[in-house]
Write a protein that holds these residues in place. Sequence first.
Motif, PDB file in Angstrom:
ATOM      1  N   ALA A  89       0.832  -1.216   0.000  1.00 18.21           N
ATOM      2  CA  ALA A  89       0.000   0.000   0.000  1.00 18.21           C
ATOM      3  C   ALA A  89       0.856   1.253   0.000  1.00 18.21           C
ATOM      4  N   PRO A  90       0.380   2.288  -0.711  1.00 21.34           N
ATOM      5  CA  PRO A  90       1.039   3.590  -0.577  1.00 21.34           C
ATOM      6  C   PRO A  90       0.803   4.087   0.837  1.00 21.34           C
ATOM      7  N   MET A  91       1.820   4.602   1.501  1.00 20.56           N
ATOM      8  CA  MET A  91       1.657   5.085   2.875  1.00 20.56           C
ATOM      9  C   MET A  91       2.419   6.390   3.003  1.00 20.56           C
ATOM     10  N   ALA A  92       1.698   7.496   2.854  1.00 22.94           N
ATOM     11  CA  ALA A  92       2.334   8.809   2.913  1.00 22.94           C
ATOM     12  C   ALA A  92       3.121   8.940   4.213  1.00 22.94           C
ATOM     13  N   GLY A  93       4.384   9.294   4.105  1.00 19.30           N
ATOM     14  CA  GLY A  93       5.227   9.472   5.285  1.00 19.30           C
ATOM     15  C   GLY A  93       5.883   8.189   5.756  1.00 19.30           C
ATOM     16  N   ILE A 117       2.015   5.170  -7.840  1.00 19.65           N
ATOM     17  CA  ILE A 117       2.126   6.460  -7.150  1.00 19.65           C
ATOM     18  C   ILE A 117       0.736   6.868  -6.687  1.00 19.65           C
ATOM     19  N   ASN A 118       0.625   7.276  -5.419  1.00 21.49           N
ATOM     20  CA  ASN A 118      -0.693   7.585  -4.852  1.00 21.49           C
ATOM     21  C   ASN A 118      -0.870   9.069  -4.561  1.00 21.49           C
ATOM     22  N   MET A 119      -2.066   9.556  -4.905  1.00 20.47           N
ATOM     23  CA  MET A 119      -2.413  10.973  -4.723  1.00 20.47           C
ATOM     24  C   MET A 119      -3.685  11.102  -3.880  1.00 20.47           C
ATOM     25  N   PHE A 146      -5.708   6.755  -6.448  1.00 22.88           N
ATOM     26  CA  PHE A 146      -6.286   7.933  -5.788  1.00 22.88           C
ATOM     27  C   PHE A 146      -6.992   7.545  -4.493  1.00 22.88           C
ATOM     28  N   HIS A 147      -6.833   8.405  -3.495  1.00 28.16           N
ATOM     29  CA  HIS A 147      -7.477   8.232  -2.196  1.00 28.16           C
ATOM     30  C   HIS A 147      -8.367   9.446  -1.968  1.00 28.16           C
ATOM     31  N   PHE A 148      -9.463   9.289  -1.235  1.00 24.83           N
ATOM     32  CA  PHE A 148     -10.378  10.388  -0.866  1.00 24.83           C
ATOM     33  C   PHE A 148     -11.193  10.914  -2.042  1.00 24.83           C
ATOM     34  N   ALA A 174     -10.758  -1.892  -3.004  1.00 23.86           N
ATOM     35  CA  ALA A 174     -11.876  -1.991  -2.052  1.00 23.86           C
ATOM     36  C   ALA A 174     -11.289  -1.981  -0.645  1.00 23.86           C
ATOM     37  N   GLN A 175     -11.548  -0.886   0.085  1.00 24.30           N
ATOM     38  CA  GLN A 175     -10.932  -0.727   1.410  1.00 24.30           C
ATOM     39  C   GLN A 175     -11.946  -1.041   2.506  1.00 24.30           C
ATOM     40  N   GLY A 176     -11.683  -2.111   3.250  1.00 23.60           N
ATOM     41  CA  GLY A 176     -12.540  -2.487   4.369  1.00 23.60           C
ATOM     42  C   GLY A 176     -12.255  -1.629   5.593  1.00 23.60           C
ATOM     43  N   ALA A 219      -8.289  -5.961  -3.020  1.00 26.65           N
ATOM     44  CA  ALA A 219      -8.858  -5.953  -1.662  1.00 26.65           C
ATOM     45  C   ALA A 219      -7.830  -5.416  -0.676  1.00 26.65           C
ATOM     46  N   THR A 220      -8.285  -4.578   0.261  1.00 24.62           N
ATOM     47  CA  THR A 220      -7.342  -4.046   1.254  1.00 24.62           C
ATOM     48  C   THR A 220      -8.039  -3.833   2.599  1.00 24.62           C
ATOM     49  N   GLY A 221      -7.266  -4.059   3.668  1.00 18.07           N
ATOM     50  CA  GLY A 221      -7.796  -3.845   5.017  1.00 18.07           C
ATOM     51  C   GLY A 221      -7.636  -5.076   5.888  1.00 18.07           C
ATOM     52  N   GLY A 222      -6.646  -5.047   6.791  1.00 22.80           N
ATOM     53  CA  GLY A 222      -6.479  -6.134   7.754  1.00 22.80           C
ATOM     54  C   GLY A 222      -5.830  -7.391   7.196  1.00 22.80           C
ATOM     55  N   LEU A 223      -5.229  -7.304   6.005  1.00 20.56           N
ATOM     56  CA  LEU A 223      -4.597  -8.496   5.402  1.00 20.56           C
ATOM     57  C   LEU A 223      -3.113  -8.521   5.772  1.00 20.56           C
ATOM     58  N   ALA A 258      -4.308  -8.273  -3.617  1.00 17.84           N
ATOM     59  CA  ALA A 258      -4.483  -7.761  -2.257  1.00 17.84           C
ATOM     60  C   ALA A 258      -3.494  -6.629  -2.030  1.00 17.84           C
ATOM     61  N   GLN A 259      -3.938  -5.598  -1.311  1.00 15.74           N
ATOM     62  CA  GLN A 259      -3.044  -4.477  -0.974  1.00 15.74           C
ATOM     63  C   GLN A 259      -2.815  -4.482   0.528  1.00 15.74           C
ATOM     64  N   LEU A 260      -1.552  -4.582   0.937  1.00 10.49           N
ATOM     65  CA  LEU A 260      -1.204  -4.659   2.356  1.00 10.49           C
ATOM     66  C   LEU A 260      -0.414  -3.414   2.766  1.00 10.49           C
ATOM     67  N   GLY A 261      -0.871  -2.758   3.823  1.00  7.04           N
ATOM     68  CA  GLY A 261      -0.162  -1.589   4.322  1.00  7.04           C
ATOM     69  C   GLY A 261       0.591  -1.911   5.600  1.00  7.04           C
ATOM     70  N   THR A 262      -0.169  -2.120   6.685  1.00  4.55           N
ATOM     71  CA  THR A 262       0.439  -2.363   7.994  1.00  4.55           C
ATOM     72  C   THR A 262       1.504  -3.449   7.943  1.00  4.55           C
ATOM     73  N   ALA A 263       1.263  -4.504   7.163  1.00  5.88           N
ATOM     74  CA  ALA A 263       2.224  -5.626   7.100  1.00  5.88           C
ATOM     75  C   ALA A 263       3.614  -5.151   6.686  1.00  5.88           C
TER      76      ALA A 263
HETATM   77  C1  LIG Z   1       0.838   4.166   7.820  1.00  4.41           C
HETATM   78  C2  LIG Z   1      -0.216   4.145   6.750  1.00  4.41           C
HETATM   79  C3  LIG Z   1      -0.262   5.184   5.839  1.00  4.41           C
HETATM   80  C4  LIG Z   1      -1.212   5.148   4.801  1.00  4.41           C
HETATM   81  N1  LIG Z   1      -1.187   6.134   3.848  1.00  4.41           N
HETATM   82  C5  LIG Z   1      -1.964   5.998   2.745  1.00  4.41           C
HETATM   83  C6  LIG Z   1      -1.794   6.879   1.642  1.00  4.41           C
HETATM   84  O1  LIG Z   1      -0.962   7.784   1.649  1.00  4.41           O
HETATM   85  N2  LIG Z   1      -2.594   6.680   0.550  1.00  4.41           N
HETATM   86  C7  LIG Z   1      -3.512   5.659   0.489  1.00  4.41           C
HETATM   87  O2  LIG Z   1      -4.189   5.508  -0.536  1.00  4.41           O
HETATM   88  N3  LIG Z   1      -3.683   4.813   1.521  1.00  4.41           N
HETATM   89  C8  LIG Z   1      -2.926   4.955   2.634  1.00  4.41           C
HETATM   90  N4  LIG Z   1      -3.064   4.072   3.662  1.00  4.41           N
HETATM   91  C9  LIG Z   1      -4.130   3.035   3.590  1.00  4.41           C
HETATM   92  C10 LIG Z   1      -3.675   1.848   2.745  1.00  4.41           C
HETATM   93  O3  LIG Z   1      -3.739   2.162   1.377  1.00  4.41           O
HETATM   94  C11 LIG Z   1      -4.540   0.614   2.974  1.00  4.41           C
HETATM   95  O4  LIG Z   1      -5.903   0.931   2.755  1.00  4.41           O
HETATM   96  C12 LIG Z   1      -4.399   0.028   4.358  1.00  4.41           C
HETATM   97  O5  LIG Z   1      -3.048   0.017   4.759  1.00  4.41           O
HETATM   98  C13 LIG Z   1      -4.934  -1.394   4.365  1.00  4.41           C
HETATM   99  O6  LIG Z   1      -5.061  -1.902   5.659  1.00  4.41           O
HETATM  100  P1  LIG Z   1      -3.860  -2.626   6.440  1.00  4.41           P
HETATM  101  O7  LIG Z   1      -2.995  -1.511   6.936  1.00  4.41           O
HETATM  102  O8  LIG Z   1      -4.548  -3.363   7.514  1.00  4.41           O
HETATM  103  O9  LIG Z   1      -3.131  -3.498   5.454  1.00  4.41           O
HETATM  104  C14 LIG Z   1      -2.155   4.075   4.721  1.00  4.41           C
HETATM  105  C15 LIG Z   1      -2.099   3.066   5.675  1.00  4.41           C
HETATM  106  C16 LIG Z   1      -1.156   3.067   6.670  1.00  4.41           C
HETATM  107  C17 LIG Z   1      -1.110   1.933   7.645  1.00  4.41           C
END
Ligand SMILES: Cc1cc2nc3c(=O)[nH]c(=O)nc-3n(C[C@H](O)[C@H](O)[C@H](O)COP(=O)(O)O)c2cc1C
Length: 352
Positions: A20-24, A70-72, A134-136, A177-179, A216-220, A237-242
């Motif tokens: 997942a894109p994670m700003a910062g 790249i995420n905006m 794109f987010h938001f 799809a963000q849960g 799919a994204t959220g809690g994976l 699947a899109q994983l962020g926290t992992a």
């Molecule tokens: C630290 C962090 C920063 C995030 N920043 C963004 C972001 O900049 N753009 C975006 O589309 N989603 C962002 N997300 C949400 C992720 O795209 C994704 O929906 C989320 O990480 C999925 O859940 P998970 O963290 O349980 O895997 C961020 C998530 C985390 C944990």
Amino acid sequence: MPTNNALLSRLGLQYPIIQAPMAGTSTPALAAAVSNAGGLGSLGLGNVSAEVAREQIRQLKQLTDKPFNINMFCHKPDPMDIPRETAWLKRLQPWFAEFDATAPTKLDAGYDSFLGNQAMLDMLLEERPPVVSFHFGLPDTQAIAALKQAGIFLMGCATSLAEARAIEAAGLDAIIAQGYEAGGHRGLFDPQQESGLELQELLAQLHGNIKLPIVATGGLMDGADIAGVLAQGASAAQLGTAFISCPESAAPAAYRERLLSPAAQHTGVTAIFSGRPARGMLNRSHREIAPYSSELTGYPQAYSAAKALHAAAAAKGSHDFAPYWAGTSAHRSRALPAAELMACLVREIQQV
Ligand SMILES: Cc1cc2nc3c(=O)[nH]c(=O)nc-3n(C[C@H](O)[C@H](O)[C@H](O)COP(=O)(O)O)c2cc1C
């Protein structure tokens, strides 16, 4: 191992795994490690200027010749409201005082939205990242047409069927799809329209109603989770926290420690940090400041107050006010280099 779906072949991916894109928190090193391992690495650049974004993309291009994303942020910025902002800062003052600090006298306007951001659009058209997400919400039709014309694959984040339909109608190429389990900000187009849908229910609602490929994204967190959403019809699947615990992320040491501690078992969604709802590990901001949510100022200006309070607390050794975003499965974090985590996820998917 599902290596033959249309999304994977279109993107040239070996595995149905998107970091997942994670700003910062995401970095060129993290994104490159994931892309080089056969997934799709992403950079969250919604919170930086066009010049900084260009620099980050160029760094990433030096590290991989594989596709990346790249995420905006497409938020409609909340107008500045000086009296409300002054009152909010006054509200926060007692917590600043606890750390011998003073609340700022005014809020910073924060970062620009991608909406109407010609400099950012021009930069993307010049740098031509293979994928933009794109987010938001969604950019305007002209920006979408220009990016598509440049051959860029476009994805939009949906937290409800209505948002997914809007993304499909706008002509994008895939839906994220963000849960409700997801770490970080809810991708809500309108923060007042919260569906609260968890991933399984959201996927069920999209099934049969949406033709675009779904990510799919959220809690994976592991291969079994990924195999589960693929079985439900997702293409990836899109994983962020992992990926936050990977050494390649920009997460500070205190954030990493918490993710690997019992604190990671408790997360919650609040708008108190930034002005928009986001899920993070529970701390004193959730418990003590969130009750004053009705006085909160808009996004992203509220963020500067939360960051200032966290900085004041951190200077005295406290991380009790930190916006440490994390999904509901954060307690299953593994501190592995990104390439190893990717290999692990692939093995686990194959085992299923
Ligand atoms: C630290 C962090 C920063 C995030 N920043 C963004 C972001 O900049 N753009 C975006 O589309 N989603 C962002 N997300 C949400 C992720 O795209 C994704 O929906 C989320 O990480 C999925 O859940 P998970 O963290 O349980 O895997 C961020 C998530 C985390 C944990």
